[in-house]
Design a protein around this motif. Structure first.
Motif: not given
Ligand SMILES: NC(=O)c1ccc[n+]([C@@H]2O[C@H](COP(=O)([O-])OP(=O)(O)OC[C@H]3O[C@@H](n4cnc5c(N)ncnc54)[C@H](OP(=O)(O)O)[C@@H]3O)[C@@H](O)[C@H]2O)c1
Length: 257
Positions: A167-189
């Motif tokens: 849903i990039w076309d609906f909104g960018h909400f940068i802090s949220y996207r970055c936080s979830k990418a970081a959560l994915n890395m946390l999960t992998k670790c």
């Protein structure tokens, strides 16, 4: 496929949205979990949870603010007391916040607050509940990894997928996207460190859902909380070693990072 009937389950952010729906559907199962801990930051105001607790003695409402270490430690003590020697089988790190920002309007304060809730929160909550998750893994007669033995489910978002950028076309909400990418890395670790202790760890995308959060982006979210959570609760029992550390959606598909 194992169910959740002999399990102890904890959901953070359980007073509304997907967290509340998860609690409801766990309780409605024909073989519900032994205990469902519904964690929220204002138990007094959690009217729907209080109503559910009046009908379901296996529901325990606990205070838990994922940004406050003292609150996390107090929640662990409360859960341990209730478990009476049993472990915690399933921890669902569901609580999160989203701020509607663009690249231009994003701020240091947003980046910090969203990261503290969406990434540091699941890290600290998982660390604090780890002894109870290990206990569940040790007490289980099951072999291998599963959500009914011991598991951490981090509620992420495909909005944090670098490949898909939902849903990039609906909104960018940068802090949220970055936080979830970081959560994915946390999960992998977490998945690499916890598997040998019998704990499965996955990161989850629930779909775009009509909750306060999902509807704050646009009124076009295609899923209801009921549909999303039905999918989640059908998917979780299917997960095993092959899914450890993976990014999984509500239909059980593996998603790209
Ligand atoms: N809805 C979607 O379309 C969608 C899509 C992808 C991923 N997700 C993810 O799914 C999860 C649930 O989302 P939702 O749509 O149900 O969101 P929601 O309706 O906004 O509910 C968020 C929940 O998190 C709680 N929370 C926020 N900060 C907290 C804190 N510091 N400590 C404890 N609880 C806190 C809120 O509690 P209060 O009531 O106290 O604020 C609320 O219960 C989130 O991880 C979200 O990122 C949602």
């Amino acid at each position: 496929m194992a169910g959740f009937h002999a399990c102890n389950v904890l959901v953070t952010g359980a007073n509304r949205g997907l967290g509340l729906e998860l609690v409801k559907q766990f309780l409605e199962k024909s073989n519900p979990p032994e205990r469902v801990f519904a964690a929220c930051r204002n138990p007094e105001g959690a009217q729907e949870l209080k109503y559910l607790a009046s009908k379901h003695p296996n529901l325990v409402i606990i205070l838990l603010d994922v940004t406050n270490l003292a609150s996390i430690e107090a929640a662990v003590a409360r859960v341990e007391e209730n478990l009476k020697g049993s472990g915690l089988n399933l921890l669902i790190n569901n609580a999160a916040i989203l701020r509607l920002t663009t690249l231009e309007s994003e701020t240091r304060e947003n980046m910090s607050v969203v990261y503290t809730t969406n990434v540091t929160g699941p890290l600290l909550v998982s660390q604090a509940f780890l002894p109870l998750l290990k206990k569940a893994a040790q007490q289980s007669t099951q072999k291998g990894l599963s959500c009914s033995r011991a598991a951490i489910v981090n509620m992420s978002s495909e909005a944090g997928s670098i490949k898909n950028l939902l849903i990039w076309d609906f909104g960018h909400f940068i802090s949220y996207r970055c936080s979830k990418a970081a959560l994915n890395m946390l999960t992998k670790c977490q998945s690499l460190c916890y598997a040998e202790q019998g704990i499965l760890t996955i990161t989850f995308h629930p779909g775009w859902v009509k909750t306060d959060m999902g509807s704050s982006i646009s009124d076009q979210a295609p899923l209801t909380p009921d549909e999303s959570v039905r999918g989640i609760l059908n998917t979780l029992p299917m997960l095993s070693e092959k899914d450890n550390g993976a990014f999984v959606d509500w239909k059980g598909n593996h998603l790209p990072w």
